[in-house]
Design a protein around this motif. Sequence first.
Motif, PDB file in Angstrom:
ATOM      1  N   MET A 255       0.808  -1.217   0.000  1.00 16.96           N
ATOM      2  CA  MET A 255       0.000   0.000   0.000  1.00 16.96           C
ATOM      3  C   MET A 255       0.844   1.270   0.000  1.00 16.96           C
ATOM      4  N   VAL A 256       2.041   1.184   0.562  1.00 19.73           N
ATOM      5  CA  VAL A 256       2.892   2.378   0.660  1.00 19.73           C
ATOM      6  C   VAL A 256       4.061   2.355  -0.321  1.00 19.73           C
ATOM      7  N   GLY A 257       4.067   1.385  -1.218  1.00 22.27           N
ATOM      8  CA  GLY A 257       5.141   1.324  -2.198  1.00 22.27           C
ATOM      9  C   GLY A 257       6.485   0.946  -1.608  1.00 22.27           C
ATOM     10  N   TRP A 258       6.474   0.048  -0.624  1.00 23.42           N
ATOM     11  CA  TRP A 258       7.707  -0.399   0.012  1.00 23.42           C
ATOM     12  C   TRP A 258       8.570  -1.127  -0.996  1.00 23.42           C
ATOM     13  N   HIS A 259       9.883  -0.862  -0.954  1.00 22.50           N
ATOM     14  CA  HIS A 259      10.845  -1.533  -1.820  1.00 22.50           C
ATOM     15  C   HIS A 259      11.996  -2.075  -0.988  1.00 22.50           C
ATOM     16  N   VAL A 260      12.649  -3.103  -1.517  1.00 23.34           N
ATOM     17  CA  VAL A 260      13.868  -3.598  -0.892  1.00 23.34           C
ATOM     18  C   VAL A 260      14.841  -2.419  -0.813  1.00 23.34           C
ATOM     19  N   GLY A 261      15.442  -2.229   0.332  1.00 19.07           N
ATOM     20  CA  GLY A 261      16.330  -1.091   0.554  1.00 19.07           C
ATOM     21  C   GLY A 261      15.708  -0.022   1.420  1.00 19.07           C
ATOM     22  N   ASP A 262      14.364  -0.020   1.511  1.00 17.00           N
ATOM     23  CA  ASP A 262      13.692   0.892   2.433  1.00 17.00           C
ATOM     24  C   ASP A 262      14.018   0.452   3.853  1.00 17.00           C
ATOM     25  N   HIS A 263      13.941   1.377   4.781  1.00 13.12           N
ATOM     26  CA  HIS A 263      14.205   1.068   6.181  1.00 13.12           C
ATOM     27  C   HIS A 263      12.913   1.163   6.982  1.00 13.12           C
ATOM     28  N   LEU A 264      12.643   0.123   7.771  1.00 11.92           N
ATOM     29  CA  LEU A 264      11.495   0.081   8.662  1.00 11.92           C
ATOM     30  C   LEU A 264      11.989   0.248  10.092  1.00 11.92           C
ATOM     31  N   VAL A 265      11.544   1.318  10.739  1.00 12.02           N
ATOM     32  CA  VAL A 265      11.901   1.555  12.134  1.00 12.02           C
ATOM     33  C   VAL A 265      10.598   1.689  12.903  1.00 12.02           C
ATOM     34  N   GLY A 266      10.409   0.802  13.865  1.00  9.14           N
ATOM     35  CA  GLY A 266       9.195   0.816  14.652  1.00  9.14           C
ATOM     36  C   GLY A 266       9.490   1.030  16.119  1.00  9.14           C
ATOM     37  N   ALA A 267       8.464   1.425  16.850  1.00 12.39           N
ATOM     38  CA  ALA A 267       8.596   1.578  18.299  1.00 12.39           C
ATOM     39  C   ALA A 267       7.324   1.058  18.944  1.00 12.39           C
ATOM     40  N   ALA A 268       7.513   0.520  20.138  1.00 14.57           N
ATOM     41  CA  ALA A 268       6.388  -0.013  20.900  1.00 14.57           C
ATOM     42  C   ALA A 268       6.656   0.188  22.379  1.00 14.57           C
ATOM     43  N   SER A 269       5.583   0.222  23.144  1.00 10.17           N
ATOM     44  CA  SER A 269       5.725   0.315  24.588  1.00 10.17           C
ATOM     45  C   SER A 269       6.572  -0.850  25.083  1.00 10.17           C
ATOM     46  N   HIS A 270       7.144  -0.667  26.245  1.00 17.56           N
ATOM     47  CA  HIS A 270       7.989  -1.709  26.830  1.00 17.56           C
ATOM     48  C   HIS A 270       7.226  -3.030  26.940  1.00 17.56           C
ATOM     49  N   PHE A 271       5.965  -2.949  27.313  1.00 20.75           N
ATOM     50  CA  PHE A 271       5.111  -4.129  27.465  1.00 20.75           C
ATOM     51  C   PHE A 271       4.998  -4.902  26.157  1.00 20.75           C
ATOM     52  N   VAL A 272       4.680  -4.207  25.071  1.00 18.74           N
ATOM     53  CA  VAL A 272       4.528  -4.856  23.760  1.00 18.74           C
ATOM     54  C   VAL A 272       5.890  -5.276  23.219  1.00 18.74           C
ATOM     55  N   TYR A 273       6.876  -4.425  23.378  1.00 19.21           N
ATOM     56  CA  TYR A 273       8.224  -4.732  22.889  1.00 19.21           C
ATOM     57  C   TYR A 273       8.722  -6.066  23.449  1.00 19.21           C
ATOM     58  N   ARG A 274       8.595  -6.244  24.748  1.00 20.49           N
ATOM     59  CA  ARG A 274       9.068  -7.485  25.386  1.00 20.49           C
ATOM     60  C   ARG A 274       8.367  -8.719  24.824  1.00 20.49           C
ATOM     61  N   ARG A 275       7.121  -8.546  24.420  1.00 19.76           N
ATOM     62  CA  ARG A 275       6.340  -9.674  23.930  1.00 19.76           C
ATOM     63  C   ARG A 275       6.650 -10.022  22.469  1.00 19.76           C
TER      64      ARG A 275
END
Length: 153
Positions: free
Chosen positions: A38-58
């Motif tokens: 949907m967003v035109g993602w291509h190989v070489g794009d960078h995905l950086v995500g963040a989540a609360s500590h609770f979700v991150y640990r899981r």
Amino acid sequence: MTGTARRALHLLDVEYLGLGPKLTSRDLELVLRHYRPMVGWHVGDHLVGAASHFVYRRIAFDCDRDLRLLPAGRGPDAADLRLIDEATHVIDLTRYDRVVVASGDHIFGIVADAAHDLGLEVWAAAYEFNLARSLAAAVDHVVDLTVGHALAA
């Protein structure tokens, strides 16, 4: 960037994308499978995500390898603030042609302004029912993730 290659930075508020703190790694996998075309993602794009500590640990160790998932701690807007800090103080935005904010939260207007100051194109990928008007106005293009999305139904 030089040449014809176009690289995008994708800033993912994973709890927003997964519609809440009960997000599992399987949910995130489904969301990203829907998100990428949907967003035109291509190989070489960078995905950086963040989540609360609770979700991150899981979910951190079950995420796709191409996603850099950051722990955001606790509290209101923790993931948003972590992503904004990464985009405005850590990541060199000049390495990209486009920034995609995968969230509907108004606070990401800060990232849109910083990217525009560098001449970058900025998109918001968000659920139409939960997209701040100010963010929609601050970006160049909005992708409605609600369309055809199982989690958003």
